[in-house]
Write a protein that holds these residues in place. Structure first.
Motif, PDB file in Angstrom:
ATOM      1  N   ASP A 283       0.860  -1.176   0.000  1.00 54.24           N
ATOM      2  CA  ASP A 283       0.000   0.000   0.000  1.00 54.24           C
ATOM      3  C   ASP A 283       0.901   1.233   0.000  1.00 54.24           C
ATOM      4  O   ASP A 283       2.135   1.113   0.007  1.00 54.24           O
ATOM      5  CB  ASP A 283      -0.977  -0.019   1.176  1.00 54.24           C
ATOM      6  CG  ASP A 283      -0.307   0.025   2.538  1.00 54.24           C
ATOM      7  OD1 ASP A 283       0.862   0.460   2.654  1.00 54.24           O
ATOM      8  OD2 ASP A 283      -0.965  -0.371   3.521  1.00 54.24           O
TER       9      ASP A 283
ATOM     10  N   LYS B   5      -4.610  -1.020  -9.197  1.00 49.59           N
ATOM     11  CA  LYS B   5      -4.990  -0.736  -7.815  1.00 49.59           C
ATOM     12  C   LYS B   5      -5.885  -1.871  -7.353  1.00 49.59           C
ATOM     13  O   LYS B   5      -6.852  -2.226  -8.030  1.00 49.59           O
ATOM     14  CB  LYS B   5      -5.739   0.592  -7.757  1.00 49.59           C
ATOM     15  CG  LYS B   5      -6.179   1.012  -6.385  1.00 49.59           C
ATOM     16  CD  LYS B   5      -6.874   2.376  -6.484  1.00 49.59           C
ATOM     17  CE  LYS B   5      -7.343   2.872  -5.153  1.00 49.59           C
ATOM     18  NZ  LYS B   5      -7.962   4.212  -5.282  1.00 49.59           N
TER      19      LYS B   5
ATOM     20  N   GLU C 124      -8.212  -3.444  -4.178  1.00 48.58           N
ATOM     21  CA  GLU C 124      -8.895  -3.127  -2.932  1.00 48.58           C
ATOM     22  C   GLU C 124      -9.533  -4.400  -2.414  1.00 48.58           C
ATOM     23  O   GLU C 124     -10.406  -4.966  -3.052  1.00 48.58           O
ATOM     24  CB  GLU C 124      -9.923  -2.026  -3.160  1.00 48.58           C
ATOM     25  CG  GLU C 124      -9.252  -0.733  -3.632  1.00 48.58           C
ATOM     26  CD  GLU C 124     -10.203   0.418  -3.793  1.00 48.58           C
ATOM     27  OE1 GLU C 124     -10.446   1.094  -2.788  1.00 48.58           O
ATOM     28  OE2 GLU C 124     -10.685   0.612  -4.920  1.00 48.58           O
TER      29      GLU C 124
ATOM     30  N   ARG D 269      -7.396  -0.409   2.647  1.00 48.16           N
ATOM     31  CA  ARG D 269      -6.062  -0.083   2.131  1.00 48.16           C
ATOM     32  C   ARG D 269      -6.009  -0.412   0.644  1.00 48.16           C
ATOM     33  O   ARG D 269      -6.211  -1.553   0.265  1.00 48.16           O
ATOM     34  CB  ARG D 269      -4.998  -0.921   2.839  1.00 48.16           C
ATOM     35  CG  ARG D 269      -4.887  -0.689   4.307  1.00 48.16           C
ATOM     36  CD  ARG D 269      -3.999  -1.719   5.006  1.00 48.16           C
ATOM     37  NE  ARG D 269      -2.837  -2.111   4.247  1.00 48.16           N
ATOM     38  CZ  ARG D 269      -2.223  -3.275   4.393  1.00 48.16           C
ATOM     39  NH1 ARG D 269      -2.680  -4.174   5.241  1.00 48.16           N
ATOM     40  NH2 ARG D 269      -1.160  -3.565   3.692  1.00 48.16           N
ATOM     41  N   ALA D 270      -5.725   0.584  -0.174  1.00 43.52           N
ATOM     42  CA  ALA D 270      -5.496   0.314  -1.594  1.00 43.52           C
ATOM     43  C   ALA D 270      -4.081  -0.239  -1.727  1.00 43.52           C
ATOM     44  O   ALA D 270      -3.138   0.303  -1.159  1.00 43.52           O
ATOM     45  CB  ALA D 270      -5.649   1.587  -2.409  1.00 43.52           C
ATOM     46  N   ARG D 271      -3.950  -1.316  -2.455  1.00 41.56           N
ATOM     47  CA  ARG D 271      -2.646  -1.932  -2.689  1.00 41.56           C
ATOM     48  C   ARG D 271      -2.367  -1.883  -4.177  1.00 41.56           C
ATOM     49  O   ARG D 271      -3.273  -1.733  -4.986  1.00 41.56           O
ATOM     50  CB  ARG D 271      -2.644  -3.369  -2.188  1.00 41.56           C
ATOM     51  CG  ARG D 271      -2.984  -3.477  -0.718  1.00 41.56           C
ATOM     52  CD  ARG D 271      -3.175  -4.925  -0.364  1.00 41.56           C
ATOM     53  NE  ARG D 271      -3.823  -5.090   0.908  1.00 41.56           N
ATOM     54  CZ  ARG D 271      -3.403  -5.927   1.835  1.00 41.56           C
ATOM     55  NH1 ARG D 271      -2.328  -6.653   1.641  1.00 41.56           N
ATOM     56  NH2 ARG D 271      -4.056  -6.040   2.959  1.00 41.56           N
TER      57      ARG D 271
END
Length: 137
Positions: A35, A70, A72, A77-79
């Motif tokens: 992230d 991206k 989710e 938390r966006a990873r």
């Protein structure tokens, strides 16, 4: 051989500042799904002047250019992962947040079969499984 994130950025005409280059190199070396906070920690280890705002703006730029995906997984938390990676699916450990990549030929074949049965030609898919480890006695 697959092109690096840095090479794809250059090919798309993105201006690669030294800080963007560091972030790109960290993403290239990542074996996990970091992230922004994790990317920031790793970037600061190489250049203490890299701000979290720089990391946010860089991943947004790379995402908009189609270089990063991206992800989710419902934990807020966006990873991020390289958009040019080989196809895979994800299993998310709901206890630890660990993301496990896998490919299963049976699942791939079943998805194709379902799409065909419903009258479609599959062009892509995203599979995310959520689970907890099985306790061993």
């Amino acid at each position: 051989m697959r092109e690096t994130i840095t090479t794809r950025c250059r090919d798309k005409g993105l201006h690669m500042t030294p800080r963007r280059r560091i972030i790109a190199e960290i993403l290239e070396a990542s074996q996990d799904h970091p992230d922004v906070e994790q990317l920031h920690q790793r970037a600061q280890a190489r250049d203490a002047a890299i701000s979290i705002a720089s990391v946010y703006s860089t991943v947004k730029l790379f995402e908009e250019a189609g270089i990063l995906d991206k992800l989710e997984f419902g934990d807020g938390r966006a990873r991020y992962e390289d958009a040019d990676r080989a196809h895979h699916d994800h299993l998310i450990d709901m206890n630890s947040g660990e993301v496990i990549e896998f490919v299963d030929p049976e699942i791939e074949a079943l998805q194709e079969k379902i799409a065909t049965r419903l009258g479609y030609r599959l062009r892509g898919h995203k599979l995310e499984l959520y689970g907890v480890p099985i306790k061993k006695d």
